[in-house]
Design an enzyme around this catalytic site. Structure first.
Site, PDB file in Angstrom:
ATOM      1  N   GLN A   1       0.938  -1.179  -0.069  1.00 40.59           N
ATOM      2  CA  GLN A   1       0.024   0.059   0.084  1.00 40.59           C
ATOM      3  C   GLN A   1       0.662   1.283  -0.071  1.00 40.59           C
ATOM      4  OE1 GLN A   1      -2.261   0.639   3.412  1.00 40.59           O
ATOM      5  NE2 GLN A   1      -3.920   1.571   2.517  1.00 40.59           N
TER       6      GLN A   1
ATOM      7  N   SER B   1       5.083  -3.844 -13.336  1.00 39.34           N
ATOM      8  CA  SER B   1       5.919  -3.743 -12.377  1.00 39.34           C
ATOM      9  C   SER B   1       7.525  -3.661 -12.566  1.00 39.34           C
ATOM     10  CB  SER B   1       5.465  -4.750 -11.187  1.00 39.34           C
ATOM     11  OG  SER B   1       6.771  -4.752 -10.223  1.00 39.34           O
TER      12      SER B   1
ATOM     13  N   LEU C   1      -5.256  -3.051 -11.355  1.00 39.16           N
ATOM     14  CA  LEU C   1      -4.969  -4.255 -10.985  1.00 39.16           C
ATOM     15  C   LEU C   1      -4.434  -4.498  -9.464  1.00 39.16           C
ATOM     16  CD1 LEU C   1      -2.126  -5.893 -13.373  1.00 39.16           C
ATOM     17  CD2 LEU C   1      -1.571  -5.617 -11.026  1.00 39.16           C
ATOM     18  N   TYR C   2      -3.725  -3.436  -8.887  1.00 42.50           N
ATOM     19  CA  TYR C   2      -3.379  -3.531  -7.530  1.00 42.50           C
ATOM     20  C   TYR C   2      -3.991  -3.121  -6.671  1.00 42.50           C
ATOM     21  CZ  TYR C   2       1.873  -3.946  -6.282  1.00 42.50           C
ATOM     22  OH  TYR C   2       2.973  -4.365  -6.047  1.00 42.50           O
TER      23      TYR C   2
ATOM     24  N   GLY D   1       0.690  -8.087 -14.266  1.00 42.43           N
ATOM     25  CA  GLY D   1       1.236  -7.319 -13.046  1.00 42.43           C
ATOM     26  C   GLY D   1       2.579  -7.158 -13.170  1.00 42.43           C
TER      27      GLY D   1
ATOM     28  N   HIS E   1       1.304   3.782  -3.425  1.00 40.45           N
ATOM     29  CA  HIS E   1       0.510   5.188  -3.382  1.00 40.45           C
ATOM     30  C   HIS E   1       1.353   6.217  -3.739  1.00 40.45           C
ATOM     31  CE1 HIS E   1      -2.839   2.679  -1.665  1.00 40.45           C
ATOM     32  NE2 HIS E   1      -3.300   3.758  -1.418  1.00 40.45           N
TER      33      HIS E   1
ATOM     34  N   HIS F   1      -7.076  -5.381  -1.937  1.00 36.99           N
ATOM     35  CA  HIS F   1      -7.925  -5.316  -0.635  1.00 36.99           C
ATOM     36  C   HIS F   1      -8.142  -6.707   0.135  1.00 36.99           C
ATOM     37  CE1 HIS F   1      -7.882  -1.472  -2.377  1.00 36.99           C
ATOM     38  NE2 HIS F   1      -7.777  -0.874  -0.955  1.00 36.99           N
TER      39      HIS F   1
HETATM   40  C1  HEM Z   1      -6.943  -0.639   5.987  1.00 37.07           C
HETATM   41  C2  HEM Z   1      -6.702  -0.744   4.832  1.00 37.07           C
HETATM   42  C3  HEM Z   1      -7.300  -0.205   3.539  1.00 37.07           C
HETATM   43  C4  HEM Z   1      -8.438   0.519   3.328  1.00 37.07           C
HETATM   44  C5  HEM Z   1      -9.365   1.097   4.639  1.00 37.07           C
HETATM   45  C6  HEM Z   1      -8.307   1.052   2.148  1.00 37.07           C
HETATM   46  C7  HEM Z   1      -9.100   1.946   1.564  1.00 37.07           C
HETATM   47  C8  HEM Z   1      -9.154   2.328   0.073  1.00 37.07           C
HETATM   48  C9  HEM Z   1     -10.120   3.617  -0.309  1.00 37.07           C
HETATM   49  C10 HEM Z   1     -11.181   3.966   0.307  1.00 37.07           C
HETATM   50  C11 HEM Z   1      -9.531   3.543  -1.777  1.00 37.07           C
HETATM   51  C12 HEM Z   1     -10.078   4.735  -2.754  1.00 37.07           C
HETATM   52  C13 HEM Z   1     -11.011   3.920  -3.508  1.00 37.07           C
HETATM   53  C14 HEM Z   1     -11.564   4.896  -4.739  1.00 37.07           C
HETATM   54  O1  HEM Z   1     -11.756   5.813  -4.447  1.00 37.07           O
HETATM   55  O2  HEM Z   1     -11.971   4.343  -5.842  1.00 37.07           O
HETATM   56  C15 HEM Z   1      -8.376   2.726  -1.923  1.00 37.07           C
HETATM   57  C16 HEM Z   1      -7.785   2.911  -2.914  1.00 37.07           C
HETATM   58  C17 HEM Z   1      -6.708   1.767  -3.339  1.00 37.07           C
HETATM   59  N1  HEM Z   1      -6.133   1.036  -2.387  1.00 37.07           N
HETATM   60 FE1  HEM Z   1      -6.484   0.796  -0.581  1.00 37.07          FE
HETATM   61  N2  HEM Z   1      -7.084   0.322   1.322  1.00 37.07           N
HETATM   62  C18 HEM Z   1      -6.641  -0.241   2.400  1.00 37.07           C
HETATM   63  C19 HEM Z   1      -5.489  -1.280   2.174  1.00 37.07           C
HETATM   64  C20 HEM Z   1      -4.855  -1.446   0.862  1.00 37.07           C
HETATM   65  C21 HEM Z   1      -3.864  -2.215   0.704  1.00 37.07           C
HETATM   66  C22 HEM Z   1      -3.207  -3.190   1.535  1.00 37.07           C
HETATM   67  C23 HEM Z   1      -3.484  -2.157  -0.607  1.00 37.07           C
HETATM   68  C24 HEM Z   1      -2.519  -2.877  -1.219  1.00 37.07           C
HETATM   69  C25 HEM Z   1      -1.804  -2.900  -2.438  1.00 37.07           C
HETATM   70  C26 HEM Z   1      -4.158  -1.168  -1.310  1.00 37.07           C
HETATM   71  C27 HEM Z   1      -4.159  -0.608  -2.612  1.00 37.07           C
HETATM   72  C28 HEM Z   1      -4.751   0.283  -3.130  1.00 37.07           C
HETATM   73  C29 HEM Z   1      -4.856   1.085  -4.339  1.00 37.07           C
HETATM   74  C30 HEM Z   1      -3.808   0.631  -5.524  1.00 37.07           C
HETATM   75  C31 HEM Z   1      -5.877   1.966  -4.454  1.00 37.07           C
HETATM   76  C32 HEM Z   1      -5.859   3.037  -5.897  1.00 37.07           C
HETATM   77  C33 HEM Z   1      -5.239   4.107  -5.399  1.00 37.07           C
HETATM   78  C34 HEM Z   1      -5.540   5.237  -6.487  1.00 37.07           C
HETATM   79  O3  HEM Z   1      -5.802   4.596  -7.668  1.00 37.07           O
HETATM   80  O4  HEM Z   1      -5.569   6.405  -6.059  1.00 37.07           O
HETATM   81  N3  HEM Z   1      -5.107  -0.803  -0.097  1.00 37.07           N
HETATM   82  N4  HEM Z   1      -8.348   2.248  -0.757  1.00 37.07           N
END
Ligand code: HEM
Ligand SMILES: *[C@@H]1O[C@H](CO)[C@@H](O)[C@H](O)[C@H]1NC(C)=O
Ligand SMILES: *[C@@H]1O[C@H](CO)[C@@H](O)[C@H](O)[C@H]1NC(C)=O
Ligand SMILES: *[C@@H]1O[C@H](CO)[C@@H](O)[C@H](O)[C@H]1NC(C)=O
Ligand SMILES: *[C@@H]1O[C@H](CO)[C@@H](O)[C@H](O)[C@H]1NC(C)=O
Length: 543
Positions: free
Chosen positions: A182, A475, A329-330, A471, A186, A333
């Site tokens: 994560q 990557s 792809l990434y 992926g 990000h 969750h």
């Molecule tokens: C407590 C854990 C987590 C929460 C509550 C969380 C929550 C979120 C939320 C709310 C979004 C925005 C979705 C949207 O607006 O379309 C997001 C995006 C994303 N999350 Fe998580 N996430 C968590 C953990 C993770 C983990 C472990 C990964 C591992 C790779 C991950 C990867 C991503 C990615 C790649 C995005 C897209 C980001 C972007 O394009 O701006 N997340 N997540």
């Protein structure tokens, strides 16, 4: 194309049928004609389907991905033998070139431009798209296949993504890995939701450590101490912590490296110390991601090597543009557990999320130790997303529709995989196959993200074939396409001399943590064998 007129009652854009195979480019002529540009695809014919002689030979000799995967994840004795020989370099070079050659560079399309344009090359506010978006004038959102309307994303999430019972990843992935995933991604996945799907706020388009230094120059200066090249920090109980809140603990301790550089370069000003340290940090990150993170994820017995010189005699572009497909792809969750076990205590999501006191209360060592001991969920195969993150799957699917991302099977072809012919071939879970078939109507209408996440997993693996085959190219291209890896940059002076160069070349996850902590926690990207056996039971008694 009369067929189209009968079926849809009007002349359909012929490119909506995705007629061009093997990466041929579909160009529309007149109202209902098209041509496929097969230049340099190795194929010819109306639809680029006839292999040239050389292509025929190449296809005969090329191992299929599952076979290659099988070799790389079995025969440990063989790979151990290879470890210390020049053959390791050869295989590593082959992995790098064969993977990254699948990513067009310079980048091609984006959500607005399904054809090449200066704007899509130049305007880096867009993510790039590997395949052109589904043309606006197609009869259906997936082109021409499937039902009149796509399934409700909420229904997809509830029926196929929602966790029934926590399923730990069979590769032993832990929460340390999950939070690294994560935190690391990000820096380049930062969708700009204020505009619309397909735009980013991360203009570095790669590993630029903007997650540490801020994504604009203004933000960078807010974070900097402007003394000795350092970043601001705060002392809590005599320990150094980042000045601002951050979801995951920040281990990348820039300031430690500043001190090392300053000792050797007393004449350097704040700016040069800062900039050079940043390059060292970026180098360390790439090294750790390849040799610890990707190593774990791949399950390969081949010992991966971060050595930019491997590509110096290859045709390789040192540039990168983040693709929207890569961001989709990434969304891993399902890695998230039911709750967090920190120092033996159960911490619920509401106590965990946005709670920076966890870091100052327990200290980074304890968190690293706890996260390294707790199993993460299996990503692929479906039915493993905790309620708290279920909404994210829904939003991902919505984003993909807004961006008009092509169907899963078109991406299978783009990455040299056979398109699935039925939902029953796609998944081993007959109930899921039946449900998806009812909702989508046609395997060629299955969407990109559900395809990646719900595909049957490989035996004892964290996800299925497509996630790996799609992926890995994104990557590796992103990691090695960094300017640091180019012949002009990859030398000691870039990093302030041999000392800095050595910091980059010797970085490991363990080093990173040990150099920045008071005691040595258990730190890995996988739970130990013992924990792996214990964890599922522990989890299930908690439920
Ligand atoms: C407590 C854990 C987590 C929460 C509550 C969380 C929550 C979120 C939320 C709310 C979004 C925005 C979705 C949207 O607006 O379309 C997001 C995006 C994303 N999350 Fe998580 N996430 C968590 C953990 C993770 C983990 C472990 C990964 C591992 C790779 C991950 C990867 C991503 C990615 C790649 C995005 C897209 C980001 C972007 O394009 O701006 N997340 N997540
Ligand atoms: C090319 O593809 C179109 C549309 O899929 C199909 O109708 C046509 O028969 C194909 N042509 C050849 C020569 O295979
Ligand atoms: C591979 O070689 C490196 C040194 O080149 C050594 O440190 C490591 O232990 C070896 N690994 C295996 C599995 O033999
Ligand atoms: C990039 O494209 C968007 C959408 O058309 C536009 O709003 C933005 O100003 C462009 N950015 C640059 C730097 O031209
Ligand atoms: C945040 O974590 C601290 C330390 O573990 C805990 O005492 C506190 O209750 C948590 N905050 C919330 C809002 O749950």
């Amino acid at each position: 194309m009369y067929y189209a007129i009968i079926l849809f009652g009007f002349a359909v854009n012929p490119c909506c049928y995705y007629p061009c195979q093997n990466s041929g480019v579909c160009v529309r002529f007149g109202n209902d004609h098209y041509q496929c540009d097969c230049t340099r695809t190795g194929f010819y014919g109306d639809n680029c389907t006839v292999p040239e002689f050389r292509t025929r030979i190449r296809l005969l000799l090329k191992p299929n991905p599952s076979f290659a995967q099988y070799l790389l994840t079995h025969f440990q004795w063989f790979w151990d033998l290879l470890n210390n020989s020049f053959l390791r370099d050869t295989v590593m070079r082959l992995v790098l070139t064969s993977r990254s050659s699948l990513i067009p560079s310079p980048p091609t399309h984006n959500t607005k431009y399904g054809y090449l344009s200066w704007e899509s090359y130049y305007n880096t506010s867009y993510y790039t798209l590997l395949l052109p978006p589904v043309p606006e004038d197609c009869p259906l959102l997936m082109g021409t296949k499937g039902k009149q309307t796509l399934p409700d994303p909420k229904v997809l999430a509830e029926r196929f993504f929602k966790r029934k019972k926590f399923r730990p990843d069979p590769q032993g992935t832990n929460l340390m890995f999950a939070f690294m995933a994560q935190h690391f991604t990000h820096q380049f996945f930062k969708s700009n939701h204020e505009v619309k799907a397909g735009f980013t706020k991360a203009f570095g388009h790669g590993v630029d450590a903007s997650n540490i230094y801020g994504d604009t120059l203004e933000r960078q200066h807010q974070l900097r101490l402007h003394k000795d090249g350092k970043l601001k920090y705060q002392l809590v109980h005599g320990e150094v912590f980042p000045p601002t809140v951050s979801e995951a603990p920040v281990y990348m301790k820039h300031n430690r490296v500043c001190d090392i550089l300053r000792a050797e370069h007393p004449t350097w000003d704040d700016e040069q110390l800062f900039q050079t340290t940043r390059l060292i940090i970026i180098g360390e990150i790439i090294k750790i991601i390849i040799e610890d993170y990707v190593q774990h994820l791949s399950g390969y017995f081949l010992k991966l090597k971060f050595d930019p010189t491997l590509l110096f005699n290859e045709r390789f572009q040192y540039s990168n543009r983040i693709a929207l497909e890569f961001g989709q792809l990434y969304h891993w969750h399902p890695l998230m557990p039911d709750s967090f076990i920190i120092d033996g205590e159960e911490v619920t999501y509401s106590q965990f999320i946005y709670n920076t006191s966890l870091l100052t209360h327990h200290g980074v060592e304890k968190l690293v130790d706890s996260f390294s001991r707790q199993a993460a969920g299996q990503i692929g195969g479906g039915h493993n997303s905790h309620e708290v993150v279920l909404k994210v799957a829904e939003m991902t699917i919505k984003e993909s529709r807004e961006a008009r991302i092509q169907p899963f099977n078109e991406y299978r072809k783009k990455f040299n995989l056979k398109p699935y012919t039925s939902f029953y071939e796609f998944t081993d879970d007959p109930e899921m196959a039946k449900g998806l078939e009812e909702l989508y109507g046609d395997i060629d209408a299955l969407e990109f993200y559900p395809g990646l996440m719900l595909e049957k997993t490989r035996p004892n693996a964290i996800f299925g074939e497509s996630m790996v085959e799609m992926g890995a190219p994104f990557s590796l291209k992103g990691l090695l396409g960094n300017p640091l890896c180019s012949p002009e940059y990859w030398k000691p002076s870039t990093f302030g001399g041999e000392t800095g160069f050595h910091i980059v070349k010797s970085a490991t996850l363990q080093n990173l943590v040990c150099h920045n902590s008071k005691w040595y926690p258990y730190v890995h990207f996988r739970v130990s064998k013992k924990e792996q056996e214990m964890n599922p039971r522990k989890q299930s008694t908690e439920l």
